[in-house]
Scaffold this motif. Structure first.
Motif, mmCIF file in Angstrom:
data_model
loop_
_atom_site.group_PDB
_atom_site.id
_atom_site.type_symbol
_atom_site.label_atom_id
_atom_site.label_comp_id
_atom_site.label_asym_id
_atom_site.label_seq_id
_atom_site.Cartn_x
_atom_site.Cartn_y
_atom_site.Cartn_z
ATOM 1 N N ALA A 137 0.855 -1.190 0.000
ATOM 2 C CA ALA A 137 0.000 0.000 0.000
ATOM 3 C C ALA A 137 0.888 1.235 0.000
ATOM 4 N N HIS A 138 1.335 1.597 -1.183
ATOM 5 C CA HIS A 138 2.318 2.660 -1.347
ATOM 6 C C HIS A 138 1.654 3.828 -2.064
ATOM 7 N N TYR A 139 2.216 5.022 -1.925
ATOM 8 C CA TYR A 139 1.665 6.226 -2.532
ATOM 9 C C TYR A 139 2.708 6.836 -3.454
ATOM 10 N N PRO A 140 2.845 6.346 -4.666
ATOM 11 C CA PRO A 140 3.886 6.873 -5.556
ATOM 12 C C PRO A 140 3.689 8.343 -5.879
ATOM 13 N N ALA A 141 2.442 8.812 -5.956
ATOM 14 C CA ALA A 141 2.216 10.223 -6.252
ATOM 15 C C ALA A 141 2.769 11.117 -5.148
ATOM 16 N N LEU A 142 2.648 10.680 -3.898
ATOM 17 C CA LEU A 142 3.199 11.463 -2.799
ATOM 18 C C LEU A 142 4.724 11.500 -2.870
ATOM 19 N N ASP A 143 5.342 10.401 -3.297
ATOM 20 C CA ASP A 143 6.787 10.405 -3.508
ATOM 21 C C ASP A 143 7.163 11.460 -4.544
ATOM 22 N N GLY A 144 6.420 11.479 -5.642
ATOM 23 C CA GLY A 144 6.714 12.449 -6.690
ATOM 24 C C GLY A 144 6.537 13.879 -6.224
ATOM 25 N N LEU A 145 5.495 14.130 -5.458
ATOM 26 C CA LEU A 145 5.259 15.487 -4.945
ATOM 27 C C LEU A 145 6.378 15.904 -4.000
ATOM 28 N N ARG A 146 6.846 14.976 -3.199
ATOM 29 C CA ARG A 146 7.953 15.279 -2.291
ATOM 30 C C ARG A 146 9.203 15.653 -3.066
ATOM 31 N N GLY A 147 9.462 14.955 -4.166
ATOM 32 C CA GLY A 147 10.618 15.273 -4.987
ATOM 33 C C GLY A 147 10.498 16.633 -5.653
ATOM 34 N N ILE A 148 9.310 16.970 -6.141
ATOM 35 C CA ILE A 148 9.094 18.290 -6.738
ATOM 36 C C ILE A 148 9.354 19.383 -5.714
ATOM 37 N N ALA A 149 8.864 19.193 -4.495
ATOM 38 C CA ALA A 149 9.096 20.180 -3.444
ATOM 39 C C ALA A 149 10.580 20.334 -3.145
ATOM 40 N N ALA A 150 11.325 19.219 -3.149
ATOM 41 C CA ALA A 150 12.766 19.290 -2.890
ATOM 42 C C ALA A 150 13.480 20.074 -3.988
ATOM 43 N N LEU A 151 13.092 19.859 -5.241
ATOM 44 C CA LEU A 151 13.698 20.620 -6.337
ATOM 45 C C LEU A 151 13.434 22.114 -6.186
ATOM 46 N N LEU A 152 12.235 22.467 -5.755
ATOM 47 C CA LEU A 152 11.893 23.878 -5.582
ATOM 48 C C LEU A 152 12.642 24.493 -4.400
ATOM 49 N N VAL A 153 12.937 23.704 -3.380
ATOM 50 C CA VAL A 153 13.763 24.207 -2.277
ATOM 51 C C VAL A 153 15.146 24.592 -2.793
ATOM 52 N N VAL A 154 15.732 23.742 -3.625
ATOM 53 C CA VAL A 154 17.052 24.041 -4.174
ATOM 54 C C VAL A 154 16.994 25.307 -5.019
ATOM 55 N N ALA A 155 15.978 25.414 -5.884
ATOM 56 C CA ALA A 155 15.836 26.619 -6.707
ATOM 57 C C ALA A 155 15.671 27.859 -5.835
ATOM 58 N N PHE A 156 14.873 27.747 -4.778
ATOM 59 C CA PHE A 156 14.676 28.875 -3.865
ATOM 60 C C PHE A 156 16.000 29.337 -3.276
ATOM 61 N N HIS A 157 16.806 28.417 -2.792
ATOM 62 C CA HIS A 157 18.063 28.796 -2.156
ATOM 63 C C HIS A 157 19.070 29.358 -3.166
ATOM 64 N N LEU A 158 19.049 28.868 -4.395
ATOM 65 C CA LEU A 158 19.930 29.437 -5.413
ATOM 66 C C LEU A 158 19.529 30.873 -5.744
ATOM 67 N N PHE A 159 18.254 31.121 -5.917
ATOM 68 C CA PHE A 159 17.794 32.479 -6.203
ATOM 69 C C PHE A 159 17.983 33.404 -5.003
ATOM 70 N N GLU A 160 17.970 32.819 -3.821
ATOM 71 C CA GLU A 160 18.143 33.609 -2.611
ATOM 72 C C GLU A 160 19.488 34.338 -2.610
ATOM 73 N N ALA A 161 20.494 33.751 -3.239
ATOM 74 C CA ALA A 161 21.805 34.390 -3.308
ATOM 75 C C ALA A 161 21.740 35.707 -4.068
ATOM 76 N N HIS A 162 20.835 35.797 -5.042
ATOM 77 C CA HIS A 162 20.713 37.012 -5.836
ATOM 78 C C HIS A 162 19.791 38.043 -5.170
ATOM 79 N N ALA A 163 18.896 37.596 -4.326
ATOM 80 C CA ALA A 163 17.964 38.520 -3.675
ATOM 81 C C ALA A 163 18.645 39.367 -2.608
#
Length: 393
Positions: free
Chosen positions: A17-43
């Motif tokens: 009883a696994h939730y692959p969609a939740l795994d995918g959503l977690r990965g998308i959120a992690a990618l956006l965290v990285v993008a946020f921190h990279l852009f933070e250097a310019h802000a």
């Protein structure tokens, strides 16, 4: 979108009883965290200029996922599982990558790439690294150049500190709480989130990584509602079964985290209201959509599995790499084209390091650490496949 009638979240809690969609959503959120921190250097500290402006809310989304999956994986197991066994499983799941993230942070710091390296002794760096591996938080100005971070060599580990506190609350009593008591906890903690976001001095939920009174208060406020709400959603929630539920949930998550700052400097409360709405309403909706997506097939399924594997290693190892990029931006002030190009290289490096860590370190080490407990697992049943960390965890 056309929705089928809301269905109860399936009560099959076996390893299948696994939730692959939740795994995918977690990965998308992690990618956006990285993008946020990279852009933070310019802000340069100006939250109004920050691109991927609400990327930090991914942590609150991680906490919600963590509560949901913890309830799914462990609520039914306590008759045959001790508190010590629960903690052993959690430590095996989380700590190998905490160690790796700290080692990467220490190695990059000592490499001389950081402008602050010359002023810090190697012995001090090693001491801070060992404290980070043990998840012992540092008080402000007790660490290295990042004076206010709980874990100066790996800033992202601050959310693991609060996740461990949430696990302690779950193991100590929340696991036995009735749905009515749990709903009361969810309601009270929701009021705390709304108050911090709307009436706080910043008009947002940023914070939690400083180990002082105000920092700890923000950290606890951010973890308690989503973690408790995730447990309640798993126990009593309704899955939303819609066509293309995973892509819809993914799009909602990307838009929510990338949304520009709202209200400007004169109406901070508007931004706080937006963030409270995301955490209290939108994120539970997204998780319900993910839980109702069932098996994600084809390319979407492959992407979800890859993102799920990537999520925690990416979150817990990206910060030292991004810190080097931010330090370079601060010292060099490159033109936007050059800065963006190096930023893309940094982003790709973070992803590559995470994938290598997952394949050649995290999985083998966790498998090795689990070997002595095979006899006990025969008594308590197989470990659920569902991943259980809040920062992609």
């Amino acid at each position: 979108m056309t929705a089928a009638p809301a269905a109860a979240i399936p009560d099959d809690r076996s390893s299948a009883a696994h939730y692959p969609a939740l795994d995918g959503l977690r990965g998308i959120a992690a990618l956006l965290v990285v993008a946020f921190h990279l852009f933070e250097a310019h802000a340069r500290g100006d939250v109004q200029r920050q691109i991927v402006n609400h990327g930090y809310l991914a942590v609150d989304f991680f906490f919600l996922l963590s509560g949901f999956v913890i309830a799914h994986a462990y609520d039914h197991r306590w008759g045959n599982m001790s508190v010590a066994d629960f903690w052993r499983r959690r430590v095996i799941r989380l700590q190998p990558m905490v160690v790796m993230g700290s080692v990467i942070g220490g190695a990059l710091f000592l490499s001389g790439a950081s402008s602050a390296t010359e002023a810090i002794s190697t012995a001090r760096v090693i001491g801070v690294l060992l404290l980070g591996v043990a998840m012992i938080p540092l008080a402000p100005h007790a660490g290295l150049q990042q004076g206010d971070a709980l874990y100066p060599l790996n800033g992202a580990a601050w959310s693991l500190f609060y996740e461990y506190l949430a696990y302690a609350a779950y193991a100590a009593g929340v696991r036995n709480a009735s749905d009515r008591i749990l709903a009361l906890l969810v309601g009270l903690s929701a009021l705390a989130v709304a108050h911090l976001a709307v009436f706080g001095p910043r008009g947002d939920l940023i914070g939690g990584w400083v180990f002082d009174g105000s920092g700890v208060l923000v950290g606890l406020t951010r973890v308690l509602f989503p973690f408790f709400a995730g447990i309640l959603l798993r126990r009593r929630g309704r899955a939303l079964t819609v066509r293309h539920g995973f892509p819809i949930a993914a799009a909602l998550l990307v838009v929510a985290l990338a949304m520009p700052r709202i209200g400007g400097t004169n109406r901070l409360w508007l931004n706080g209201l937006y963030e409270a709405g995301c955490v209290l309403l939108l994120f539970p909706l997204i998780v319900a959509l993910g839980a109702g997506s069932g098996a994600v097939a084809g390319r979407s399924g492959q992407a979800a599995r890859l993102l799920g594997n990537l999520s925690y290693p990416l979150y817990i190892t990206h910060h030292p790499i991004v810190a080097l990029y931010a330090d370079w931006i601060e010292r060099s002030h490159p033109p936007i084209v050059a800065g963006s190009g190096i930023g893309l290289v940094a982003f790709g490096t973070c992803v590559a390091v995470a994938l290598l860590c997952f394949r050649f370190y995290d999985v083998p080490v966790r498998r090795w650490l689990s070997r002595p407990s095979r006899a006990r697992r025969r008594e308590t049943g197989p470990t659920p496949r569902a991943s259980t960390t809040a920062s992609g965890r």
